[in-house]
Scaffold this motif. Sequence first.
Motif, PDB file in Angstrom:
ATOM      1  N   VAL A  30       0.849  -1.195   0.000  1.00  0.00           N
ATOM      2  CA  VAL A  30       0.000   0.000   0.000  1.00  0.00           C
ATOM      3  C   VAL A  30       0.886   1.248   0.000  1.00  0.00           C
ATOM      4  O   VAL A  30       1.799   1.365   0.819  1.00  0.00           O
ATOM      5  N   ASP A  31       0.627   2.157  -0.935  1.00  0.00           N
ATOM      6  CA  ASP A  31       1.338   3.439  -0.993  1.00  0.00           C
ATOM      7  C   ASP A  31       0.774   4.340   0.103  1.00  0.00           C
ATOM      8  O   ASP A  31      -0.280   4.962  -0.056  1.00  0.00           O
ATOM      9  N   GLY A  32       1.476   4.418   1.249  1.00  0.00           N
ATOM     10  CA  GLY A  32       0.953   5.142   2.400  1.00  0.00           C
ATOM     11  C   GLY A  32       1.090   6.641   2.319  1.00  0.00           C
ATOM     12  O   GLY A  32       0.402   7.374   3.033  1.00  0.00           O
TER      13      GLY A  32
ATOM     14  N   LEU B  20      -6.037   0.967   5.842  1.00  0.00           N
ATOM     15  CA  LEU B  20      -5.492  -0.383   5.879  1.00  0.00           C
ATOM     16  C   LEU B  20      -6.525  -1.391   6.380  1.00  0.00           C
ATOM     17  O   LEU B  20      -6.538  -2.554   5.950  1.00  0.00           O
TER      18      LEU B  20
ATOM     19  N   VAL C 132      -8.525  -2.191   3.366  1.00  0.00           N
ATOM     20  CA  VAL C 132      -7.748  -3.048   2.470  1.00  0.00           C
ATOM     21  C   VAL C 132      -7.743  -4.479   2.991  1.00  0.00           C
ATOM     22  O   VAL C 132      -7.903  -5.454   2.241  1.00  0.00           O
TER      23      VAL C 132
ATOM     24  N   VAL D  25      -0.503  -7.658   4.122  1.00  0.00           N
ATOM     25  CA  VAL D  25      -0.586  -6.233   3.803  1.00  0.00           C
ATOM     26  C   VAL D  25       0.574  -5.490   4.450  1.00  0.00           C
ATOM     27  O   VAL D  25       0.848  -5.658   5.645  1.00  0.00           O
TER      28      VAL D  25
ATOM     29  N   ALA E 150       2.372  -1.396   4.363  1.00  0.00           N
ATOM     30  CA  ALA E 150       2.319  -0.026   3.865  1.00  0.00           C
ATOM     31  C   ALA E 150       3.734   0.528   3.758  1.00  0.00           C
ATOM     32  O   ALA E 150       4.591   0.251   4.602  1.00  0.00           O
TER      33      ALA E 150
ATOM     34  N   VAL F 289      -1.488  -1.014  -4.113  1.00  0.00           N
ATOM     35  CA  VAL F 289      -2.672  -0.188  -3.842  1.00  0.00           C
ATOM     36  C   VAL F 289      -2.213   1.245  -3.654  1.00  0.00           C
ATOM     37  O   VAL F 289      -1.326   1.507  -2.834  1.00  0.00           O
ATOM     38  N   SER F 290      -2.809   2.181  -4.406  1.00  0.00           N
ATOM     39  CA  SER F 290      -2.376   3.568  -4.313  1.00  0.00           C
ATOM     40  C   SER F 290      -3.535   4.499  -4.661  1.00  0.00           C
ATOM     41  O   SER F 290      -4.441   4.128  -5.410  1.00  0.00           O
TER      42      SER F 290
ATOM     43  N   LEU G 150      -7.175   3.328  -5.109  1.00  0.00           N
ATOM     44  CA  LEU G 150      -7.926   3.595  -3.887  1.00  0.00           C
ATOM     45  C   LEU G 150      -8.363   5.058  -3.893  1.00  0.00           C
ATOM     46  O   LEU G 150      -7.594   5.942  -4.269  1.00  0.00           O
TER      47      LEU G 150
ATOM     48  N   TRP H 148     -13.627   4.448   2.051  1.00  0.00           N
ATOM     49  CA  TRP H 148     -12.562   4.084   1.119  1.00  0.00           C
ATOM     50  C   TRP H 148     -13.160   3.202   0.035  1.00  0.00           C
ATOM     51  O   TRP H 148     -13.856   2.241   0.317  1.00  0.00           O
TER      52      TRP H 148
END
Length: 683
Positions: free
Chosen positions: A558-560, A585, A588, A597, A599, A649-650, A673, A680
């Motif tokens: 995940v692109d945090g 998250l 997700v 998962v 981030a 995921v971004s 996302l 979300w």
Amino acid sequence: MTYGIDFGTSNSVVARWTGSATEVIRLDSAALPAEWNRPGFDELFPSVVSLRDIQRTLCFGWSAKCDTAEPQDAVKRMLASRPVAMNAGDAAAGTVPEEHEVWLGDEPFRSTAVAAALFHRMREGARRNLREMDEAVVTVPANATGAARYRTRAAARLAGIKVKALINEPTAAAISYAHDFPGEGRFLVFDWGGGTIDVTLLEHYDGIFDEIASRGITALGGLEFDEELVKLVLHKLGTAPERLTRQEARRWRRHVELTKIALSQPGTDQVLFEPLGGLAPVVIHRDEFEQAVEPLVRRALVPLEECLRDVGLTAEDLDAVLMIGGTSQIPLVRREVERALGTAVVDSRLCKPMTAVARGAAITAAEIDGLIPDTTISVATSHDLGLSFEAGGQRGFATLIPRYSTLPARGTRSAMPAVRGASKVVLEIVEGDGERAADDERTFPLARLELPVPQPDAEPSSNVFDVDYHYDRNGILKVHAKARHTGVVILDEELDCFGPDGTPIAQGIDRELERLLRRIDEPAPRTAQPEPARVEVTTSVLEMQEDPADEPGPALVVDGRGIMTAGRTAASPRPPSMRLLGSALREVRRRYAQHHVVAVIGTDLVDLVEYDEQDILEQAVAEGLVVTVPSASPHAVLNVAQQLDAVVVSMEDLRRLRTPYPWIMEKGRFVKLARVERHWVFT
């Protein structure tokens, strides 16, 4: 009944016409804290909105300013500008929102909706005084953009207040002064409040108020003075209050503002500043404060000089100099203006700096209603209106209506296709300085209008459009276009679309306002309880670990960066949020229950996370739920995903990086996302 509203960056004021004079309505004086009980402050309504710390319900005014941990102010500034893209790819991908967002808890609201809520609260305050404020004249900065004017009027209208006219703040102050002390001549109004500075020249003859010149800076005011005072205090302390609780941090912020106000009072040469968190008190001297803010004052004198130069006047040509707004009352500011002009300014007791604008707006409303005969108010445009066009690698600016045109103002220009076969003619309408390029930072794009060509196969000269651009008395722009040869009207509408894609800003804001106002009685949802904040949020993060019995699926990265800073802009500079990342998250994890998962965030964001979230972040890193990299650019996120052979995921469209990372185009390798209201959504 006739009202005037001064909608300010820091404070707002409402006044009404009584038949012979003006009266300020005290909207929120019952909530005025004792330490703020200074002369005239009971007439102010802080333009602040917030959620109560415990109840999580919405509050406004003094309660929001002084009794909550996360007050949101300076909404007025947000109405005037567009959000800035975080990087070049944002604008290209169309992910930059059309206007700024204000975050209340974990929920974003558009700035126009929040401004409408403030207007609604002012209307309710008038109602508590047994007044019905259904109509009003509302003031705006003299140099307000078309977007600021439209959004201000739209916000008031959404709150149930019909805007009879928009009038520039300096003009309103001059009207108030001339009503109390009848006299004619040429006035210079130096208007410096919490957020903006405007310098305006007006002529007042035979009951006519005519703006002849105006210059200003849209983001320079009391907020910047507060920042300089904070730097001064921290320098004297030799430290930073990094370990303060949220409540202490709130009190620190307001203590700085109170110190600034105290140092602005005549006869006050020093103030004892008593910081919290166990730090020793320090004495702040007025000369130290003035030295710290002197660069800001020098910047403020630039529009003063420009304004006089624009019309070839000198200080000897002025009959009165009015200084309004809280920042203009700082002794250093008044001294420097008098020094620059070589003449004394009007005593603040004769032109009340905090209420003159609202009083002038009420007088204007009475004039519109015919209650004050022999008075005419004339307002001039503050920017050049023009068209943007391609000009050898940069954007040219073709002026349609020049600066200082008296409202209402009109400009016309024909348009036609550049080549045969074109299906449309594009009009890129902008406001700014016609002597600069249209892509200059001082130029504001209003809209991109497309006129369909009636006969694409005909010669361009057979498809000529006559386009009329018309500012009404409020400074709201209307565009009328018709085909010259057929007389068919192609376009006839008020310009209410200030987003780059032409999306009307009013779309859906009425529903957003209803949802926002429900928060007055309904608690806002939260991801964690306030005390102790760490327990629930940490639990939420821990819940994202896989059950050992589950069969693990592919890793999911995940692109945090985008998630933690969602809704953060230059006008809404809130720290990156671990709570926001945690809520994303969790969604997700629910959607991809069989995936591991992780981030990815950059160490630059780690340093900006608030103190009370640092433990949460450290535990998440220790448990492998968050990976930190030196700089969490899209490339860094994709490099991690490539090593783990993971799904990405971004909130950004990373498919634009398909050349260096061709695998991102494979089915199932990328998930977009988005945040819709407070949910979300995966696309």
